[in-house]
Structure formats: C-alpha cells, structure tokens
Design an enzyme around this catalytic site. Structure first.
Site, short mmCIF file in Angstrom:
data_model
loop_
_atom_site.label_atom_id
_atom_site.label_comp_id
_atom_site.label_asym_id
_atom_site.label_seq_id
_atom_site.Cartn_x
_atom_site.Cartn_y
_atom_site.Cartn_z
N GLU A 158 25.14 32.55 46.77
CA GLU A 158 24.61 33.67 46.09
C GLU A 158 23.57 34.22 47.10
O GLU A 158 23.12 33.47 48.12
CB GLU A 158 23.59 33.00 44.83
CG GLU A 158 24.48 32.61 43.69
CD GLU A 158 23.42 32.16 42.98
OE1 GLU A 158 22.37 32.26 42.76
OE2 GLU A 158 23.82 31.04 42.13
N HIS B 127 23.80 34.82 37.78
CA HIS B 127 22.71 33.54 37.57
C HIS B 127 21.75 34.18 36.72
O HIS B 127 20.55 34.38 36.51
CB HIS B 127 21.64 33.47 39.04
CG HIS B 127 21.12 32.19 39.12
ND1 HIS B 127 21.19 31.24 40.30
CD2 HIS B 127 20.34 31.39 38.21
CE1 HIS B 127 20.43 30.33 39.95
NE2 HIS B 127 19.99 30.50 38.90
N ARG C 248 23.95 24.65 39.10
CA ARG C 248 23.53 25.25 40.51
C ARG C 248 24.97 25.55 41.28
O ARG C 248 25.72 24.58 41.39
CB ARG C 248 22.90 24.12 41.19
CG ARG C 248 21.00 24.07 40.86
CD ARG C 248 20.48 25.30 41.28
NE ARG C 248 19.17 25.43 40.98
CZ ARG C 248 18.69 25.77 39.97
NH1 ARG C 248 19.37 26.40 38.96
NH2 ARG C 248 17.23 25.66 39.72
#
Length: 325
Positions: A261, A279, A232
C-alpha cells in the site's frame, strides 16, 4: 497544552476546518497537519497520528515536549514503541473502533466470492445470461467451511454474522481456547488451512505474523480455497499469493489490505481472480467520527494522568501491541 494531529498524506481523515479554535477547545490548542514541522513537533505536548503515519525513531527524536502519543488505529506495527519509551512518551491505540464495519466488509467479500459474482459479472458484461457460467463450485453457506485466523473482536464479529447465515465456522487463535458462544470450533492452524473453503484473516501484524501466509502455508490450504484479508497486508506474502493463484491452490483473493500500500503491484490489480478494496473496511460515517473522538479522548486522558486501558508502555518500557483484533 498543545496537541498536534498528524493526518495521513494518503487520504485525509480530518476534514478541512474540522478542528478550529473555539469554545470546545479552550482547554488546549490543536493543530492539524500532514507534514509536521520541527517546530510543531517540538512544542506538542501530545500527538495523534492517523493511519499510514510512520512513527519511527527519527520522528520521535524531534518530539521535545511530547508526553503522550496516540495512534488512531488498532495496530501499532508502524510505531517504534521502544523509541517512544526511551523518551518517556506514553503510547496508546484507540482499541476496537470499526470492528463491526470490518466484519461487514469481510462478510461482503466472503459472499461475493462464494456466490461467484466475479464470474457472473464478467459473463453478463460479455452479453451472456447463463447461471452455469462460473468456475468451481457454488456452495450453500451451510456447506461452506469458513476458517478465521485470529479470533479477537473482529474475528468474533465475523463469526456471529457467518453463523447466522449457516456457515460452518472454525478458527485458529493461540490466545483463545474455545468459543464461549458455541458458534465456532477451534482448530490447529494446519487443520484450518486444510479444511477451510474460505480463509479470512483477522490478526495483527507483528514479527510473528509477518508473512504468515507464505509458500509453505499456501501449500497446506485446501485446493481451490478463497483468501480474504481485511487485517494487515504484511500478513500475506504477495509473491507467494500470486504463485498460489497461478497454481490454483487459491481460487480467489479478496483483499482490503496489501503489503505494498498504496501502490499494489500490477499483477494483483489486473489479476482476474483478485478483488482489491483500498483499506476501506474500517470505514463508515459513524466509525470515522468515533475513531477521531476516541483518539482525542484517549490522548486527553493520558495527558491528564487518567488510566487508559489501551496504553502499551505504561511504565515507558519497551513493549509492543499484542493480541488478535
């Protein structure tokens, strides 16, 4: 029974026409949208939300019939579980879907950095042809200490691959005492930071792990180490990472996730010793299909009163997703 799928606005997980009325959906009606209306939220008995869909208190307040919500991810860091519990809405994730893909992606990044492919690709694009054209050491796998922070399903999958290649694998995880397979050694966090040539992150984002990699932790890393993050983005303080890159404490950063992001700062995008992927570590055709199937199966199980292992608020009390995966 009405099921609502809230797809990501960023990158759709559901293909157009994938869920259409037909015999396979006779037990329930199913709608897919990336912008749920008040009416859709109000009539939904169950909701599936994909990555980047934030389940906050204002959204939960619009759910009037909902009895269960499934986040089609492993992490629940963007879900207000307390708000769901207060309304009596069961919440679950989909467990360890995409573990092998994330491990493969992490290993690809680790090998990319270790073999100095940054430098070699740049060198050959500029017309060169010398195997000495690289910065830092080029170590064999057997001479490289790979440190894993987090030793759940994904960390263990990385360890198995790395051990097969001959890496010296070490890990830190407060929930795991030792590696039963004998392929990795447990360390304290400080010891791991000080000795790892490559540091790879495999832990959830929680209040305890947010900005785990900050200025203080970077200062304890072995000088010139590589950072890999497929977990993460919020685990790493971006500004602290840029300072560590500037000082040389971190020689390379290979990141599938960032805290900003979907718009990483230009300083990361353009940095010559940073590699970003969008991702994508979880993704393969197989894992995407499994992710969607597991999400629907989990939601149907909750609505039918079945026991679902990934429920985080079985008594509809406040709770949070814990554990390292």
């Amino acid at each position: 029974m009405n099921i609502l799928m809230i797809d990501s606005q960023r990158v759709n997980y559901v293909d157009p026409g994938e869920y259409v009325p037909g015999s396979e959906h006779r037990r329930y009606s199913l709608e897919v949208t990336s912008r749920p209306s008040d009416e859709q939220l109000a009539r939904a008995d169950g909701i599936i939300a994909f990555h980047s869909v934030v389940i906050d208190a204002p959204l939960v307040a619009r759910m009037h019939r909902c009895r269960a919500l499934v986040k089609a991810t492993i992490g629940l860091d963007d879900v207000d579980v307390e708000a769901l519990s207060a309304k009596g809405i069961l919440c679950a994730n989909i467990g360890s879907v995409g573990v092998e893909e994330v491990a493969e992606h992490a290993m690809a990044l680790i090998l990319f950095a270790q073999r100095r492919l940054f430098d070699y690709a740049r060198h050959t694009r500029q017309g060169g042809w010398s195997w000495r054209a690289h910065a830092g050491e080029v170590k064999a796998c057997a001479d490289t200490v790979l440190g894993l922070i987090g030793y759940g399903a994904t960390g263990q999958a990385v360890a198995r691959r790395a051990a097969a290649l001959g890496y010296q694998v070490c890990f830190y995880d407060p929930r795991v005492d030792h590696c039963v397979e004998g392929i990795a050694q447990g360390r304290t966090l400080d010891s791991l930071l000080a000795t790892a040539d490559v540091l790879s992150l495999h832990l959830p984002l929680t209040p305890d792990t947010a900005h785990l990699m900050n200025d203080a932790r970077f200062s304890r890393m072995k000088h010139g180490a590589t950072l890999v993050n497929t977990a993460r983005g919020g685990i790493v303080d971006t500004e602290a990472l840029l300072r560590a890159l500037q000082s040389g404490v971190v020689s390379m950063a290979l990141l599938d996730v960032v805290q900003e992001e979907p718009a990483p700062p230009r300083a990361l995008i353009e940095h010559e010793r940073v590699l970003l992927t969008p991702h994508a570590a979880f993704y393969s055709e197989r894992s995407l299909a499994q992710l969607k199937a597991n999400a629907l199966e989990t939601l149907l199980g909750l609505l039918q009163g079945k026991t679902v292992k990934t429920v985080v608020n079985p008594d509809c009390l406040s709770g949070e997703a814990k554990g390292y995966a």
